[in-house]
Write an enzyme that holds these catalytic residues in place. Structure first.
Site, PDB file in Angstrom:
ATOM      1  N   GLU A 177     -19.737  20.217 -27.828  1.00  0.00           N
ATOM      2  CA  GLU A 177     -19.085  21.168 -28.743  1.00  0.00           C
ATOM      3  C   GLU A 177     -19.681  22.567 -28.623  1.00  0.00           C
ATOM      4  O   GLU A 177     -20.658  22.907 -29.293  1.00  0.00           O
ATOM      5  CB  GLU A 177     -19.230  20.675 -30.196  1.00  0.00           C
ATOM      6  CG  GLU A 177     -18.561  21.616 -31.204  1.00  0.00           C
ATOM      7  CD  GLU A 177     -18.710  21.179 -32.663  1.00  0.00           C
ATOM      8  OE1 GLU A 177     -19.442  20.206 -32.938  1.00  0.00           O
ATOM      9  OE2 GLU A 177     -18.090  21.823 -33.518  1.00  0.00           O
ATOM     10  N   LYS A 219     -15.231  19.311 -27.421  1.00  0.00           N
ATOM     11  CA  LYS A 219     -14.823  19.711 -28.776  1.00  0.00           C
ATOM     12  C   LYS A 219     -14.913  21.237 -28.863  1.00  0.00           C
ATOM     13  O   LYS A 219     -15.945  21.790 -29.240  1.00  0.00           O
ATOM     14  CB  LYS A 219     -15.730  19.044 -29.812  1.00  0.00           C
ATOM     15  CG  LYS A 219     -15.446  19.468 -31.250  1.00  0.00           C
ATOM     16  CD  LYS A 219     -16.083  18.524 -32.249  1.00  0.00           C
ATOM     17  CE  LYS A 219     -15.968  19.075 -33.664  1.00  0.00           C
ATOM     18  NZ  LYS A 219     -16.281  18.072 -34.680  1.00  0.00           N
TER      19      LYS A 219
HETATM   20  P1  13P Z   1     -14.958  22.012 -38.784  1.00  0.00           P
HETATM   21  O1  13P Z   1     -13.719  21.261 -38.419  1.00  0.00           O
HETATM   22  O2  13P Z   1     -15.126  22.212 -40.262  1.00  0.00           O
HETATM   23  O3  13P Z   1     -15.145  23.249 -37.967  1.00  0.00           O
HETATM   24  O4  13P Z   1     -16.182  21.080 -38.396  1.00  0.00           O
HETATM   25  C1  13P Z   1     -16.170  20.454 -37.175  1.00  0.00           C
HETATM   26  C2  13P Z   1     -17.551  20.180 -36.785  1.00  0.00           C
HETATM   27  O5  13P Z   1     -17.899  19.062 -36.536  1.00  0.00           O
HETATM   28  C3  13P Z   1     -18.476  21.303 -36.705  1.00  0.00           C
HETATM   29  O6  13P Z   1     -19.583  20.940 -35.944  1.00  0.00           O
END
Ligand code: 13P
Length: 337
Positions: A177, A219
């Site tokens: 991510e 992600k």
């Molecule tokens: P949000 O969808 O609130 O951005 O959170 C996703 C997430 O896992 C952030 O690390």
């Protein structure tokens, strides 16, 4: 652990047009959201909230995996089941957030590097014993005057790849991510440029460190104008810019892209995902899915307010959002009243 197990888990996480539920807020973040609604900021309240989520009837119809926080994976439901077991029994694959947060990057004001690599091999082994089959690590990139720097992009990409390699060694699918934040007044084009650079660098590091692309998920953020940008682009423009950016950077071997919501309003996040799938789904090599926290949880948290009497209503609100996002994966999301 075989490569095939990683590949099977990665595919299973996004199979059946389902998505992931991020419920891995750190205590500090969870407490901040509780405080805004006057909910006590205690371990017991956090457990109650996670119990509400995990036991929501129908959650597994739209959610293939749920990401837990360290505190949560050690807690149990009222029925005495560890949360990871309760999820697995419901047909939802349990996962775990393993980074220890974004810390100020030395010599680079306004930027962070995500920490948590020291001792990670041992922590992953423990989480795997507790039932986790995948993990998450979030790198954070801010857009601003002179930001992001090359250094920030590089160190975060490097850490993401080190984390991903360790996960695969332990038999856990890494969710990679790299989040480009929405904060600021930058344009959609600027977000596209930065996101493209960040994803290029991230995949270069994943390759350099030998990460199996078929056994991971990405992600990313959607490509969006800054929250304070004077021009807020259409759903269509966001869908187009996001898919163009991903096509330039994400290898076809990656089985799925599961967006974070990043502070977008819940319905808008669903509408944007829907538009991407309507227009591009048949031409894309990877699934376009979701891994939302706020855009799935917030309406339910607003309904719960920490009151036992509101649990059923909050669970309905939660499941409504997960269903909306599953529909968006199919390009069948309808504007809600
Ligand atoms: P949000 O969808 O609130 O951005 O959170 C996703 C997430 O896992 C952030 O690390």
């Amino acid at each position: 652990m075989t490569a095939q197990t990683l590949i099977d888990t990665a595919r299973a996480l996004v199979a059946g047009d389902k998505g992931l539920l991020a419920m891995d807020e750190s205590n500090a973040t969870c407490n901040k959201r509780f405080a805004a609604l006057g909910i006590p900021q205690t371990e017991a309240a956090r457990r109650d909230w996670r119990e509400l989520i995990v036991t929501a009837p129908g959650l597994a119809d739209s959610i293939g995996g749920a990401i837990l926080f360290d505190e949560t994976i050690r807690q149990k439901t009222d029925a005495g089941l560890p949360f990871a077991k309760a999820l697995a029994d419901a047909g939802i694959i349990p996962g775990i957030k393993v980074d220890t947060g974004a810390k100020p990057l030395a010599g680079h004001p306004g930027e962070t590097v995500t920490e948590g690599l020291d001792g990670l091999r041992e922590r992953l082994a423990e989480y795997a014993m507790m039932g986790a089959r995948f993990a998450k690590w979030r790198g954070v990139i801010a857009i601003g005057d002179g930001l992001p720097t090359r250094a920030c992009i590089r160190v975060n990409a490097h850490a993401l790849a080190r984390y991903a390699a360790l996960c695969q060694e332990a038999g856990l699918v890494p969710i990679v991510e790299p989040e480009v934040l929405m904060d600021g007044d930058h344009s959609l084009a600027r977000c596209a440029e930065v996101t493209e650079e960040v994803l290029h660098r991230t995949f270069a590091e994943l390759r350099a460190q030998g990460v199996l692309l078929e056994g991971m998920l990405l992600k990313p953020n959607m490509v969006l104008p800054g929250l304070k940008a004077p021009v807020q682009d259409s759903v269509d423009a966001v869908a187009e810019a996001t898919v163009a950016c991903l096509l330039r950077t994400v290898p076809a071997a990656v089985p799925g892209v599961a967006f974070l919501s990043g502070g977008q309003p819940a319905r808008l996040a669903s509408a944007r995902l829907n538009e991407m799938n309507i227009r591009f789904r048949s031409r894309l090599p990877w699934a376009l899915a979701f891994s939302f926290s706020r855009a799935v949880q917030q309406p339910a948290l607003d309904a719960w307010k920490g009151e036992a009497a509101n649990v059923a209503v909050a669970q309905k609100a939660l499941v409504q959002r997960t269903r909306a996002n599953r529909a968006a994966r199919r390009g069948e999301y309808k504007e809600e009243a």
